[in-house]
Scaffold this motif. Structure first.
Motif, mmCIF file in Angstrom:
data_model
loop_
_atom_site.group_PDB
_atom_site.id
_atom_site.type_symbol
_atom_site.label_atom_id
_atom_site.label_comp_id
_atom_site.label_asym_id
_atom_site.label_seq_id
_atom_site.Cartn_x
_atom_site.Cartn_y
_atom_site.Cartn_z
ATOM 1 N N TYR A 1 0.791 -1.232 0.000
ATOM 2 C CA TYR A 1 0.000 0.000 0.000
ATOM 3 C C TYR A 1 0.826 1.287 0.000
ATOM 4 C CZ TYR A 1 -4.172 -2.755 0.968
ATOM 5 O OH TYR A 1 -5.201 -3.642 0.880
ATOM 6 N N THR A 2 2.125 1.203 0.276
ATOM 7 C CA THR A 2 2.882 2.439 0.385
ATOM 8 C C THR A 2 3.005 3.141 -0.950
ATOM 9 O OG1 THR A 2 4.939 3.434 1.175
ATOM 10 C CG2 THR A 2 5.124 1.349 0.021
ATOM 11 N N THR A 3 3.001 4.446 -0.912
ATOM 12 C CA THR A 3 3.214 5.258 -2.124
ATOM 13 C C THR A 3 4.558 5.965 -2.064
ATOM 14 O OG1 THR A 3 2.043 7.095 -1.064
ATOM 15 C CG2 THR A 3 0.751 5.618 -2.461
ATOM 16 N N ASP B 1 5.898 3.186 7.252
ATOM 17 C CA ASP B 1 5.989 3.399 5.807
ATOM 18 C C ASP B 1 5.650 4.839 5.486
ATOM 19 O OD1 ASP B 1 3.135 3.807 5.431
ATOM 20 O OD2 ASP B 1 2.897 1.650 5.730
ATOM 21 N N GLY C 1 3.274 5.681 3.203
ATOM 22 C CA GLY C 1 2.072 5.532 2.400
ATOM 23 C C GLY C 1 1.118 6.696 2.547
#
Length: 732
Positions: free
Chosen positions: A500-502, A523, A525
């Motif tokens: 899910y991390t961006t 993270d 995200g």
């Protein structure tokens, strides 16, 4: 051979020398001898005359010194007589009786007011009187008003014990409602000064004020008793009725007038026998026996039934003066309500029992259905995993054979779909075991660094393929957990972070917090809102996808939540939209725990004191009065003051010294409680002092410690005040 005897006085020696000179001169003048013998005798006579002259000068000087010494002695004697006369005049002008005993306890000086109130003693006073004889005269005086338990012999013994102290103040009660205060002080030469002050007016005023206060309290008590719903009657230590309230008359349905007032407890039981019926094993004889116990009665509680079916709860308890109080509470309504509730409860219990049987049958059916479902899911998962594994092998073989082209891309997507299906089936199997409590675990010492290494080897290629920087911070900590489930917990959290991390970074580390190790997975995200944070740990819940390749049923965090609860691990999430997310798992460190000792309990003590005088300085009138009432209820006396200045003036005016002081820290205008301490110490010495305050600052604590006084925090309790009085009593 000496011509002069040295032991003679100077006058006698001069007289002898003068006679010798005259004799020698006559002899020389009359002697016919013309030889040098006459001249020698003359010369000797001249020398003797010189000695006579020198002795005469010495004699005159000695006489002058003697006259000067006699003059000085006469002057000193006159000054001593003047000083004694001035002292006598001075002590005669004071209003108190004054007497001075020397170091051998002999009376050397007293004024006309000394023992003025004791006429028979006054006539027998004289200088040289021994202190023991003085005490004997006082104890035998007809003007003394003895207490019931006091005798002249016991008074003399107590008085001589007080005489051994350097400073003492006490009161003597005289006939005719008169009081004399005696203050005794030791001088530097170990003599004794006694001051006698007539304090009859002060004592009468104090008694009047106390009577007013008692009357006011009695009115307040009466008003209070008349406004409570219980019936109250009070008996003294002779078992006579001395007080009651209106509610008591209502319960008895008759006026408590001359017929009842002052009546004996047993007589009242006889008169009320036709009105009440006792319940249980309690009877009239039991109550009579209880009332006759001379102190130390235990409280009684029982019920009585009035002849009109009214029910009363009766409570009997002893008071400090060995009297007792009886309270009657009408519980008829409560008993009727209880009976109705009992009937209703029986009906409800029957309905609940029937319904419970029905729900039990339904629950058993649900359990059987759920067990059947779980067995089906487990069996289906197991059966599906095998062909899935086989299909993955087949696709891997085909992937090796197809090096490029559209078929290779299709095969890769097929392999990915099979892996996703495998993970979904595995998650379903795990969640079903956790829900049914069929999962087994073994808590052991787990090396976190080994778990981190395994996870890094597993996820590093996937993270690299997606352009992510996955970092694990090395650690030497060991925790208590199940290694398999701890691995699955962290595996699901890290997998979610990669999915899910961006951002570009994912950090896994551990922080030691006392006896707990907290593992953080952070993270970069999109973050999770506060409303969604409670949803992500539920089954089949997924937030809005931010990557096109996200696949799953939303069971990963549900498994994490259940596994942490099963292993008693803490699970926490810190996140906000746009700020990334940080999942934390808290575990106990693997080491032997230190046993905790149970605190020691101190038993309660109910204490009363007698004969103490407490100086109270408190600017708040309500609190001052309440503390005073508490001290008096404990058997001691109190001198109230609203400020430090008023207190010092009051003690000086009355000529009394309290046994201890309670000083409020903040006294409004003027000196504070801590500033008053040195003034009291300078005047009365190191008496016990307690500062009371609601201020709990360290500064005030240090100040009190430096002054050597105790600090009691508000609100004060009866126990604290009692402890203070006990400490004063023990210090005597």
């Amino acid at each position: 051979m000496d011509l002069i005897d040295p032991s003679d006085s100077l006058e006698r020696q001069n007289e002898k020398l003068q006679q010798i000179v005259e004799a020698l001169m006559r002899k020389v003048e009359q002697s016919p001898d013309q030889t040098g013998l006459a001249y020698a005798q003359f010369e000797r006579a001249a020398m003797l005359e010189e000695q006579v002259r020198q002795r005469t000068v010495d004699l005159e000087r000695t006489l002058d010194l003697l006259h000067e010494s006699n003059a000085r002695f006469a002057l000193a004697r006159q000054e001593a007589e003047d000083a004694r006369a001035n002292l006598a005049d001075a002590i005669e002008t004071i209003n108190e009786g004054f007497a001075l005993f020397d170091h051998s306890d002999r009376l050397v000086l007293y004024n006309s007011r000394f023992c003025e109130a004791l006429g028979d003693v006054r006539r027998q006073l004289s200088t040289g009187l021994a202190f023991d004889d003085y005490i004997a005269l006082i104890s035998g005086s007809a003007d003394l008003d003895w207490k019931a338990e006091e005798t002249p012999a016991s008074w003399r013994k107590t008085r001589m014990r007080l005489h051994r102290k350097d400073h003492v103040v006490f009161n003597i009660r005289l006939k005719g409602n008169r009081w004399m205060q005696v203050s005794e002080h030791r001088t530097d030469t170990r003599g004794t000064v006694i001051l006698q002050t007539d304090v009859s007016e002060i004592m009468r005023l104090e008694r009047q004020e106390r009577d007013k206060l008692v009357h006011k309290q009695a009115l307040m008590l009466r008003a209070t008793l008349d406004h409570i719903k219980q019936g109250i009657c009070i008996f003294d230590h002779h078992r006579r009725l001395v007080g009651w309230n209106r509610r008591m008359e209502d319960l008895l349905r008759r006026r408590i007038g001359p017929t009842f007032r002052g009546g004996n407890f047993e007589e009242l039981l006889d008169r009320l026998e036709d009105l009440f019926t006792y319940s249980g094993a309690m009877g009239k004889s039991d109550l009579s026996d209880w009332a006759r116990i001379d102190g130390g009665r235990e409280a009684l509680s029982f019920e009585v039934l009035r002849n009109d079916a009214a029910i009363f709860d009766v409570f009997m308890q002893e008071m400090p003066d060995r009297g007792f109080v009886i309270s009657f509470t009408d519980i008829t309504q409560e008993r009727q309500t209880s009976s109705a509730l009992r009937e209703l409860n029986e009906t409800l219990e029957k309905r609940v029992s029937d319904r419970t049987i029905e729900l039990g049958d339904a629950l058993e059916a649900a359990k059987r259905a759920n067990a059947s479902k779980t067995r089906f899911v487990a069996a289906a998962s197991h059966d599906l995993l095998q062909p899935m594994s086989a299909a993955k092998l087949y696709t891997s073989v085909l992937e090796d054979r197809l090096s490029s082209g559209s078929e290779h891309e299709l095969l890769r997507k097929t392999t990915s779909a099979l892996e996703s299906a495998e993970s979904i089936i595995t998650a379903l199997l795990d969640i079903s075991k956790l829900d049914l409590g069929l999962a087994t675990y073994d808590l052991t010492s787990v090396d976190l660094n080994r778990v981190f290494t395994t996870l890094f080897n597993e996820f590093a290629p996937l993270a690299k393929a997606r352009g992510l920087d996955l970092r694990f911070v090395p650690t030497s900590l060991k925790v208590r957990s199940d290694q398999s489930y701890l691995y699955r917990i962290l595996q699901n959290i890290i997998s979610n972070a990669i999915r899910y991390t961006t951002g570009r970074k994912i950090l896994v580390g551990v922080r030691r917090l006392g006896d707990v190790a907290r593992i953080d997975v952070c993270d970069q995200g999109p973050g999770i809102s506060a409303d969604d944070q409670s949803l992500i740990f539920q089954e089949f819940q997924q937030l809005k996808k931010v990557r096109g390749d996200q696949v799953g049923l939303g069971l990963g965090l549900a498994i994490v939540d259940r596994a942490c609860k099963m292993l008693d691990h803490g699970l926490d999430l810190r996140s906000e939209p746009g700020g990334g997310s940080c999942f934390s798992v808290s575990l106990k460190l693997s080491r032997r725990a230190t046993p905790v000792q149970a605190p020691v309990k101190t038993p309660d003590m109910k204490t009363t004191t007698r004969g103490l005088l407490v100086g109270l300085v408190e600017n708040d009138a309500a609190l001052r009065n309440s503390i005073s009432l508490t001290i008096e209820a404990l058997g001691s006396d109190v001198l109230q003051s609203r400020s430090g200045e008023d207190a010092l003036e009051l003690y000086k005016e009355l000529g009394v010294v309290p046994d201890g002081f309670l000083l409020d820290y903040q006294l409004g205008e003027g000196i504070s409680g801590t500033d008053l301490v040195p003034a009291l110490r300078d005047r009365y010495g190191a008496l016990p002092i307690v500062i009371i305050s609601a201020n709990r600052s360290q500064q005030l604590h240090d100040r009190c410690q430096a002054l050597g006084v105790a600090l009691a925090h508000k609100p004060l309790s009866r126990a604290k005040i009692a402890d203070f009085l006990v400490s004063l009593q023990n210090a005597e």
